[in-house]
Design a protein around this motif. Structure first.
Motif, PDB file in Angstrom:
ATOM      1  N   ALA A   1      19.038  -1.247  76.772  1.00  0.00           N
ATOM      2  CA  ALA A   1      19.619  -0.907  77.869  1.00  0.00           C
ATOM      3  C   ALA A   1      20.259   0.627  78.104  1.00  0.00           C
ATOM      4  O   ALA A   1      20.082   1.296  79.071  1.00  0.00           O
ATOM      5  N   ARG A   2      20.694   0.852  77.149  1.00  0.00           N
ATOM      6  CA  ARG A   2      21.224   2.482  77.052  1.00  0.00           C
ATOM      7  C   ARG A   2      20.076   3.461  77.266  1.00  0.00           C
ATOM      8  O   ARG A   2      20.195   4.249  78.070  1.00  0.00           O
ATOM      9  N   ALA A   3      18.888   3.075  76.585  1.00  0.00           N
ATOM     10  CA  ALA A   3      17.770   4.045  76.804  1.00  0.00           C
ATOM     11  C   ALA A   3      17.263   4.056  78.203  1.00  0.00           C
ATOM     12  O   ALA A   3      16.848   4.814  78.819  1.00  0.00           O
ATOM     13  N   ALA A   4      17.192   2.669  78.978  1.00  0.00           N
ATOM     14  CA  ALA A   4      16.705   2.440  80.256  1.00  0.00           C
ATOM     15  C   ALA A   4      17.726   3.347  81.264  1.00  0.00           C
ATOM     16  O   ALA A   4      17.377   4.050  82.041  1.00  0.00           O
ATOM     17  N   TRP A   5      19.029   3.153  80.998  1.00  0.00           N
ATOM     18  CA  TRP A   5      19.957   3.812  81.870  1.00  0.00           C
ATOM     19  C   TRP A   5      19.739   5.302  81.480  1.00  0.00           C
ATOM     20  O   TRP A   5      19.722   6.098  82.802  1.00  0.00           O
ATOM     21  N   GLY A   6      19.512   5.929  80.651  1.00  0.00           N
ATOM     22  CA  GLY A   6      19.336   7.253  80.361  1.00  0.00           C
ATOM     23  C   GLY A   6      17.855   7.781  80.967  1.00  0.00           C
ATOM     24  O   GLY A   6      18.058   8.942  81.750  1.00  0.00           O
ATOM     25  N   ALA A   7      17.049   6.883  80.688  1.00  0.00           N
ATOM     26  CA  ALA A   7      15.725   7.371  81.725  1.00  0.00           C
ATOM     27  C   ALA A   7      15.899   7.247  83.230  1.00  0.00           C
ATOM     28  O   ALA A   7      15.210   7.983  83.767  1.00  0.00           O
TER      29      ALA A   7
ATOM     30  N   ASP B   1      28.767   0.411  99.729  1.00  0.00           N
ATOM     31  CA  ASP B   1      28.391   1.639  99.354  1.00  0.00           C
ATOM     32  C   ASP B   1      26.829   1.897  99.081  1.00  0.00           C
ATOM     33  O   ASP B   1      26.111   1.066  98.960  1.00  0.00           O
ATOM     34  N   ARG B   2      26.666   3.184  99.239  1.00  0.00           N
ATOM     35  CA  ARG B   2      25.255   3.619  98.819  1.00  0.00           C
ATOM     36  C   ARG B   2      25.464   4.551  97.751  1.00  0.00           C
ATOM     37  O   ARG B   2      26.323   5.552  97.649  1.00  0.00           O
ATOM     38  N   THR B   3      24.467   4.636  96.920  1.00  0.00           N
ATOM     39  CA  THR B   3      24.234   5.289  95.818  1.00  0.00           C
ATOM     40  C   THR B   3      22.954   5.992  95.305  1.00  0.00           C
ATOM     41  O   THR B   3      22.169   5.164  95.625  1.00  0.00           O
ATOM     42  N   THR B   4      22.985   6.881  94.413  1.00  0.00           N
ATOM     43  CA  THR B   4      21.326   7.159  94.035  1.00  0.00           C
ATOM     44  C   THR B   4      21.339   6.339  92.662  1.00  0.00           C
ATOM     45  O   THR B   4      22.243   5.978  91.949  1.00  0.00           O
ATOM     46  N   LEU B   5      20.264   5.921  92.226  1.00  0.00           N
ATOM     47  CA  LEU B   5      20.138   5.296  91.044  1.00  0.00           C
ATOM     48  C   LEU B   5      20.325   6.054  89.884  1.00  0.00           C
ATOM     49  O   LEU B   5      20.999   5.548  88.874  1.00  0.00           O
ATOM     50  N   GLY B   6      20.087   7.418  89.847  1.00  0.00           N
ATOM     51  CA  GLY B   6      20.819   8.235  89.063  1.00  0.00           C
ATOM     52  C   GLY B   6      22.372   8.306  88.579  1.00  0.00           C
ATOM     53  O   GLY B   6      22.728   8.121  87.738  1.00  0.00           O
TER      54      GLY B   6
ATOM     55  N   THR C   1      23.962   6.882  85.363  1.00  0.00           N
ATOM     56  CA  THR C   1      24.956   7.813  84.693  1.00  0.00           C
ATOM     57  C   THR C   1      26.410   6.894  84.547  1.00  0.00           C
ATOM     58  O   THR C   1      26.905   6.995  83.612  1.00  0.00           O
ATOM     59  N   GLY C   2      26.672   6.462  85.673  1.00  0.00           N
ATOM     60  CA  GLY C   2      28.089   5.493  85.619  1.00  0.00           C
ATOM     61  C   GLY C   2      28.097   4.489  84.536  1.00  0.00           C
ATOM     62  O   GLY C   2      28.811   4.071  83.959  1.00  0.00           O
ATOM     63  N   GLN C   3      26.829   3.831  84.433  1.00  0.00           N
ATOM     64  CA  GLN C   3      26.521   2.597  83.379  1.00  0.00           C
ATOM     65  C   GLN C   3      26.629   3.413  81.989  1.00  0.00           C
ATOM     66  O   GLN C   3      26.975   2.708  81.288  1.00  0.00           O
ATOM     67  N   LEU C   4      26.341   4.394  81.925  1.00  0.00           N
ATOM     68  CA  LEU C   4      26.075   5.339  80.516  1.00  0.00           C
ATOM     69  C   LEU C   4      27.633   5.598  80.128  1.00  0.00           C
ATOM     70  O   LEU C   4      27.894   5.203  78.879  1.00  0.00           O
ATOM     71  N   THR C   5      28.243   5.852  81.052  1.00  0.00           N
ATOM     72  CA  THR C   5      29.702   6.255  80.441  1.00  0.00           C
ATOM     73  C   THR C   5      30.815   5.232  80.405  1.00  0.00           C
ATOM     74  O   THR C   5      31.555   5.191  79.873  1.00  0.00           O
ATOM     75  N   ALA C   6      30.390   3.943  81.013  1.00  0.00           N
ATOM     76  CA  ALA C   6      31.366   2.854  80.978  1.00  0.00           C
ATOM     77  C   ALA C   6      30.650   1.954  79.570  1.00  0.00           C
ATOM     78  O   ALA C   6      31.629   1.225  79.174  1.00  0.00           O
ATOM     79  N   VAL C   7      29.450   1.994  78.928  1.00  0.00           N
ATOM     80  CA  VAL C   7      29.401   1.602  77.849  1.00  0.00           C
ATOM     81  C   VAL C   7      29.930   2.557  76.638  1.00  0.00           C
ATOM     82  O   VAL C   7      30.145   3.422  76.682  1.00  0.00           O
TER      83      VAL C   7
END
Length: 119
Positions: free
Chosen positions: A81-87, A104-109, A113-119
């Protein structure tokens, strides 16, 4: 793979919204949320069966579909999952998110990035 999970993967492939619970004042559960929950219920017991479908979703799904796939990977393989979020952290495509009544609207990037910092 059960037909139910296969149908859920197809639903997520074209998702335009990420919502993990009820949305709006009525707390309506969206079809994509139901699809996510269907796959989530199969994990981690059926991870070997589900993993190839999540890999396909990461490669071919809509931006929201990719976010769902990476989220589901975290249920049974946090490293993947971490690798996927990084990609995904450089993806500029946008999608809609719901947090209850908040839309809200957001980009996938940005989401990745938010998921990477949350874990």
């Amino acid at each position: 793979m059960s037909a139910t999970v296969a149908v859920a993967v197809r639903e997520l492939a074209s998702a335009e919204v990420v919502a993990f619970g009820g949305v709006g004042l009525a707390g309506r559960i969206l079809p994509v949320t139901e699809a996510f929950q269907t796959i989530e219920e199969a994990l981690p017991e059926r991870a070997d069966e589900v993993r190839p479908h999540l890999a396909w979703l990461l490669a071919n799904g809509s931006p929201a579909g990719k976010a769902y796939a990476a989220t589901l990977l975290a249920v049974f393989d946090p490293e993947a999952a971490r690798a996927a979020w990084g990609a995904l952290s450089h993806e500029a495509a946008e999608f809609t998110t719901f947090h209850g009544c908040i839309i809200d609207r957001t980009t996938l990037g940005q989401y990745a990035t938010g998921q990477l910092t949350a874990v």
